[in-house]
Design an enzyme around this catalytic site. Structure first.
Site, PDB file in Angstrom:
ATOM      1  N   GLN A 187       0.819  -1.218   0.000  1.00  0.00           N
ATOM      2  CA  GLN A 187       0.000   0.000   0.000  1.00  0.00           C
ATOM      3  C   GLN A 187       0.851   1.266   0.000  1.00  0.00           C
ATOM      4  O   GLN A 187       0.353   2.347  -0.316  1.00  0.00           O
ATOM      5  CB  GLN A 187      -0.939   0.016   1.218  1.00  0.00           C
ATOM      6  CG  GLN A 187      -1.948  -1.125   1.247  1.00  0.00           C
ATOM      7  CD  GLN A 187      -3.067  -0.958   0.218  1.00  0.00           C
ATOM      8  OE1 GLN A 187      -3.277   0.119  -0.347  1.00  0.00           O
ATOM      9  NE2 GLN A 187      -3.792  -2.037  -0.041  1.00  0.00           N
ATOM     10  N   HIS A 209      -1.174  -4.498  -9.182  1.00  0.00           N
ATOM     11  CA  HIS A 209      -2.565  -4.046  -9.285  1.00  0.00           C
ATOM     12  C   HIS A 209      -2.979  -3.063  -8.205  1.00  0.00           C
ATOM     13  O   HIS A 209      -4.095  -2.541  -8.228  1.00  0.00           O
ATOM     14  CB  HIS A 209      -3.524  -5.245  -9.344  1.00  0.00           C
ATOM     15  CG  HIS A 209      -3.758  -5.939  -8.045  1.00  0.00           C
ATOM     16  ND1 HIS A 209      -4.872  -5.691  -7.282  1.00  0.00           N
ATOM     17  CD2 HIS A 209      -3.047  -6.871  -7.379  1.00  0.00           C
ATOM     18  CE1 HIS A 209      -4.840  -6.473  -6.196  1.00  0.00           C
ATOM     19  NE2 HIS A 209      -3.737  -7.191  -6.241  1.00  0.00           N
ATOM     20  N   CYS A 334     -10.358  -9.324   1.177  1.00  0.00           N
ATOM     21  CA  CYS A 334     -10.160 -10.762   1.374  1.00  0.00           C
ATOM     22  C   CYS A 334     -11.079 -11.313   2.440  1.00  0.00           C
ATOM     23  O   CYS A 334     -11.386 -12.495   2.468  1.00  0.00           O
ATOM     24  CB  CYS A 334      -8.735 -11.032   1.766  1.00  0.00           C
ATOM     25  SG  CYS A 334      -7.596  -9.973   0.917  1.00  0.00           S
TER      26      CYS A 334
HETATM   27  C1  LIG Z   1      -3.392  -6.395  -1.688  1.00  0.00           C
HETATM   28  C2  LIG Z   1      -2.385  -6.669  -0.635  1.00  0.00           C
HETATM   29  C3  LIG Z   1      -1.652  -7.870  -0.641  1.00  0.00           C
HETATM   30  C4  LIG Z   1      -1.881  -8.946  -1.672  1.00  0.00           C
HETATM   31  O1  LIG Z   1      -1.331  -8.563  -2.897  1.00  0.00           O
HETATM   32  P1  LIG Z   1      -1.602  -9.441  -4.226  1.00  0.00           P
HETATM   33  O2  LIG Z   1      -0.713  -8.813  -5.234  1.00  0.00           O
HETATM   34  O3  LIG Z   1      -3.037  -9.275  -4.515  1.00  0.00           O
HETATM   35  O4  LIG Z   1      -1.204 -10.840  -3.903  1.00  0.00           O
HETATM   36  C5  LIG Z   1      -0.720  -8.054   0.350  1.00  0.00           C
HETATM   37  N1  LIG Z   1      -0.513  -7.126   1.308  1.00  0.00           N
HETATM   38  C6  LIG Z   1      -1.184  -5.964   1.340  1.00  0.00           C
HETATM   39  C7  LIG Z   1      -0.898  -4.970   2.406  1.00  0.00           C
HETATM   40  C8  LIG Z   1      -2.146  -5.701   0.377  1.00  0.00           C
HETATM   41  O5  LIG Z   1      -2.832  -4.553   0.426  1.00  0.00           O
END
Ligand SMILES: *Cc1c(COP(=O)(O)O)cnc(C)c1O
Length: 410
Positions: A187, A209, A334
């Site tokens: 993030q 993404h 999630c």
């Molecule tokens: C979205 C997210 C993930 C997972 O990332 P992916 O690329 O979707 O596997 C892991 N950690 C944090 C803090 C996230 O926001």
């Protein structure tokens, strides 16, 4: 302005059209396998992968040799945490265990679950519980350090509240003690200035993404000097990515990730200010017009784009139903399939009731002031309406302390 409004950028972001543009030739013309060393198709593919590696490294202040491409942050976290733990594990001698790992209770599941796995395999795991402000400090980590601590993994910014942990300070502490330091920066990266050397990071996870790049691609930064960090490969095969991560490279994805990083780096300063102004407008607009609301996480030490607000006497899921024209989330993407209140908010001491009535709005590159003003009005209207139907809210208005009421058992 078009409805619905997307305020869930912490869950995923749309791909920037400039990113798509950069990716397109890699599907049809430049389709070679960068591992093919004996013809031009391979060389040309390798060229664009090299450029992307440079773009990712540049955003982190790293060297391009330190970038391992993965399928996203989940894989990067698994590689860093499990691969790091296996590499630095202590030989099991008697009951001494395989080594001690420090993480925290508000991490993403993609960190917590690998830690749980390691615990089952004989590692000791300490999960820090940050206080109400949601910030993990150097002092909290220092208190738990042991002689056998081998790995510390603390996220840079939290995905539900946007709170920013003391990563450079924790990194310095780990470097002093010769302990490997990993941060899930999914993030943080792309929104905030990052320099892995200044900030004392050994291993860093990022994802395409979440930064206007494609899904299914990410990277792990692995420090190569001062000190050189090694991780044990999780998937084995063709030996790509210097053996850290086998498998034919996802060339279009990698090119997209590189382009996404370059755009973030170029536009970061202006975008940060713009988002911060909008987020403050959103938070002030809602909390000044509605009583019994609270902004979760530290006031100031937060990302510019995430607002997590609790609405007393309102159930989060009902509020989301009433606000169908706004895409947002309760808990994280999630866990929002379940009706469990956010484990993150619970971990910092927010009660079940208030955790249940919390919503996260996360802003992004194309969020406009008009959309924010619409979101404020719609939220104020929906909360007021739901509260009109709430006898508890009536009692609260009359000054009855509902925490003191003894409910009949059922
Ligand atoms: C979205 C997210 C993930 C997972 O990332 P992916 O690329 O979707 O596997 C892991 N950690 C944090 C803090 C996230 O926001």
């Amino acid at each position: 302005m078009r409805l619905p409004i997307y305020l869930d950028h912490a869950a995923t972001t749309p791909c920037d059209p400039r990113v798509v543009e950069a990716m397109l030739p890699c599907f049809t013309e430049n389709f070679g396998n960068p591992g093919s060393r004996n013809h031009g198709f391979g060389w040309r593919a390798e060229e664009v992968v090299d450029l992307a590696r440079e773009q990712v490294a540049s955003l982190l202040g790293a060297d391009r040799k330190e970038i391992i491409f993965t399928s996203g942050s989940t894989e990067s976290n698994n590689l860093a945490i499990k691969g790091g733990a296996y590499m630095y594990a202590r030989a099991p001698q008697g009951s001494a265990g395989r080594g001690h790992i420090i993480s925290c209770a508000i991490e993403h599941k993609a960190v917590l679950d690998p830690c749980k796995r390691l615990q089952k395999e004989g590692f000791d795991v300490t999960l820090l519980e940050p206080p109400r402000d949601g910030i993990v400090t150097r002092e909290m980590v220092e208190r738990e350090l042991r002689d056998d601590t081998i790995l510390v993994t603390i996220m840079w910014a939290n995905n539900e509240m946007g709170t920013i942990n003391e990563v450079p300070e924790i990194g310095a502490l780990c470097h002093d003690r010769g302990i490997v330091f990993h941060t899930d920066a999914t993030q943080w990266v792309g929104k905030m200035p990052t320099d892995v050397n200044r900030d004392n990071v050994d291993l860093l996870s990022l994802s395409g993404h979440k930064i206007y790049g494609p899904k299914g691609v990410g990277a792990l930064y692995v420090r190569r000097r001062k000190p050189r960090i090694r991780v044990q490969a999780i998937s084995e095969g063709g030996g790509q990515e210097r053996g850290f991560r086998s498998g034919t490279l996802n060339v279009p994805g990698i090119v997209g990730l590189g382009a996404a990083c370059e755009i973030c780096q170029r536009e970061m300063d202006a975008e940060r200010e713009r988002l911060l102004t909008l987020r403050r407008r959103l938070e002030e607009g809602i909390t000044s017009r509605l009583d019994t609301t609270q902004i979760n996480g530290d006031r100031d030490r937060r990302l510019p784009n995430i607002a997590n607000i609790s609405y007393g006497f309102v159930e989060g899921e009902s509020l989301m139903m009433a606000l169908k024209e706004i895409a947002m989330s309760s808990g994280s993407a999630c866990t929002s399939a379940s009706l469990e209140p956010s484990y993150v908010l619970k971990a910092i001491g927010i009660g079940d009731d208030l955790a249940h009535s919390s919503l996260r709005m996360s802003l992004g590159r194309w969020t406009t002031q008009q959309e924010i003003d619409y979101a404020i009005d719609a939220t104020v209207r929906a909360v007021s309406k739901l509260r009109e139907l709430s006898p508890l809210y009536d009692m609260h208005k009359e000054g009855i302390d509902i925490t003191k009421i003894e409910w009949q058992a059922h």
